[in-house]
Enzyme design. Sequence first.
Site, mmCIF file in Angstrom:
data_model
loop_
_atom_site.group_PDB
_atom_site.id
_atom_site.type_symbol
_atom_site.label_atom_id
_atom_site.label_comp_id
_atom_site.label_asym_id
_atom_site.label_seq_id
_atom_site.Cartn_x
_atom_site.Cartn_y
_atom_site.Cartn_z
ATOM 1 N N ASP A 114 0.914 -1.141 0.000
ATOM 2 C CA ASP A 114 0.000 0.000 0.000
ATOM 3 C C ASP A 114 0.953 1.190 0.000
ATOM 4 O OD1 ASP A 114 -1.398 2.282 0.786
ATOM 5 O OD2 ASP A 114 -2.950 1.071 1.717
ATOM 6 N N HIS A 115 1.095 1.860 -1.132
ATOM 7 C CA HIS A 115 2.205 2.818 -1.237
ATOM 8 C C HIS A 115 2.057 3.984 -0.260
ATOM 9 C CE1 HIS A 115 -0.455 5.155 -3.895
ATOM 10 N NE2 HIS A 115 0.359 6.173 -3.716
ATOM 11 N N HIS A 119 -5.704 2.763 1.200
ATOM 12 C CA HIS A 119 -5.001 3.943 1.717
ATOM 13 C C HIS A 119 -5.746 4.621 2.875
ATOM 14 C CE1 HIS A 119 -2.932 3.127 -1.916
ATOM 15 N NE2 HIS A 119 -3.654 3.884 -2.716
HETATM 16 C C1 BG6 Z 1 -3.568 4.731 -6.247
HETATM 17 C C2 BG6 Z 1 -4.918 4.789 -6.888
HETATM 18 O O1 BG6 Z 1 -3.472 3.637 -5.386
HETATM 19 O O2 BG6 Z 1 -3.350 5.937 -5.509
HETATM 20 C C3 BG6 Z 1 -5.056 6.003 -7.773
HETATM 21 O O3 BG6 Z 1 -5.128 3.612 -7.666
HETATM 22 C C4 BG6 Z 1 -4.713 7.262 -6.997
HETATM 23 O O4 BG6 Z 1 -6.361 6.102 -8.319
HETATM 24 C C5 BG6 Z 1 -3.376 7.104 -6.298
HETATM 25 O O5 BG6 Z 1 -4.664 8.333 -7.910
HETATM 26 C C6 BG6 Z 1 -3.099 8.275 -5.382
HETATM 27 O O6 BG6 Z 1 -1.788 8.169 -4.913
HETATM 28 P P1 BG6 Z 1 -0.944 9.469 -4.557
HETATM 29 O O7 BG6 Z 1 0.334 8.930 -3.999
HETATM 30 O O8 BG6 Z 1 -0.773 10.239 -5.825
HETATM 31 O O9 BG6 Z 1 -1.763 10.224 -3.557
#
Ligand code: BG6
Length: 505
Positions: free
Chosen positions: A184-185, A247
């Site tokens: 989960d980045h 997230h």
């Molecule tokens: C991803 C989603 O996991 O996270 C995307 O699939 C979203 O739809 C993105 O835009 C948002 O990540 P960040 O790091 O740009 O807030």
Amino acid sequence: MKNSKSQPVIFVIFGATGDLNWRKINPALYNLFLDKWMPEQFAIIGTGRTEYSDKDFRKKLLEGVNKFSRKGEAEKTAWEKYANNITYQAADINDSKAYQDLGANINALKKEWGQEPVVIFYMAVASDFFPTIAENLKKNKLAQRADMARIVIEKPFGTDLESAKALNKLLCDIFDEKQIYRIDHYLGKETVQNILAFRFANSILEPIWNRNYIQHVQLSVTEQLGVGSRGGYYEGSGALRDMVQNHVLQLLCLIAMETPINFEADEVRNRKVDVLRSMRPFKPEDIKRNAVRGQYGEGWIEGEKVPGYREESSVDAHSNTETFAALKFFVDNWRWDGVPFYVRTGKRLHQSASVISIQFRDVPHKVFPEEAIDNWRQNRLIISIQPEMSIRLQVQAKRPGLDMVLNTVDMVFNYDETYGQETPEAYETLLLDTMMGDQTLFMRGDQVEAAWELLMPVLQSWETKPSLDFPNYSADSWGPETAEALIARDGFHWFALPSSTKSTR
Ligand code: BG6
């Protein structure tokens, strides 16, 4: 602590010609190399359907680095040194031969290095392919050693509780849980990691971090971007699956979790699962009240005309997919009894920002006369994850002057001002942790399932009852009116988000 380099490492990237490797994985690995985190001996084997020579593959990756790396364009000598470790193997993931070739490559490196490497199989492919790859890794005995072989899985981890359970079962029949790194980045973001430091390294917070002092919590993860070219994926997903299940709930867990007894991966993850298990399940009759959805229509963003969701490519002209979700949660335990957690996330909103606001209760009695407290505001702690990276504590203070007039001031900790250095990208942190074998910032199987379980009633309700008013918010707004109503019913409003000069578009 990440104070020593890991053993020799081989990254095998499935889907290496795709966007994820181009934009995120490879630039992150290159930055780890530049910052001297890569071991002396490492190899990156990219696989994909398209034919590429090693040279052309490296060239493509270099373009990605030049375009997306936080450190800017690659410097020639450093890049060449790094790129010498990259090879490409065209492969059909359904074909055993591809895995046998991989095995031969890995064995050759092992022999050359005279040491057993950690082998990381990274699934940068659509989730439909996870089972095929996992089964073939098993069949070809590529991931037998639980201590040396790891598998990295990108989201979406299932599309509902049932599919997530099936995928967990399949993976756990083949690998040990300690080999599985579910990404989960958000958990790799510097500011997200800092929530743990902030909460558990400061003694002044714990006594007030509960229902006696906190009135409610707001969590906003908003985006200006639309779905762009990802319509095909997004149609089968929607905001609840794409953002809330992972997230948003992970952020909520970090705010709501109990103090772990140490910083071991399983201890931290146990405390997070406790939160998910304490969350009040949605009853069918409450869904309409506590969960609202939206879909963006066309509009203007920063002077540019943007299409509505239903006009995006690969999107059904009558799509029922939500691009916005707002929900009210309760965590039914001693700490949080009666404290609402309002969350919202959506695309094509007015501002891109991820912010958690903790609203403290008001003072029990106001000492100051009405005219002194025109700008009165209850104490608020604002944890800004992006694009501004800061923590603000809003307090009342006396304005300078002969009168007693109070107003709200911010006590601010701002990353850029304090540290002035570029913070690592989430993928750098997560890839390094994978090499080091640290699973703290990765999702465990039971966590993923608990998050799906919580959301299933809402997902089912939304799927079976198509929305009659989509599109119900225009681009550049703050979402549908129903999202305002969800929070206004309790006498609150969504707080304005800190604006930043940094763009996330
Ligand atoms: C991803 C989603 O996991 O996270 C995307 O699939 C979203 O739809 C993105 O835009 C948002 O990540 P960040 O790091 O740009 O807030």
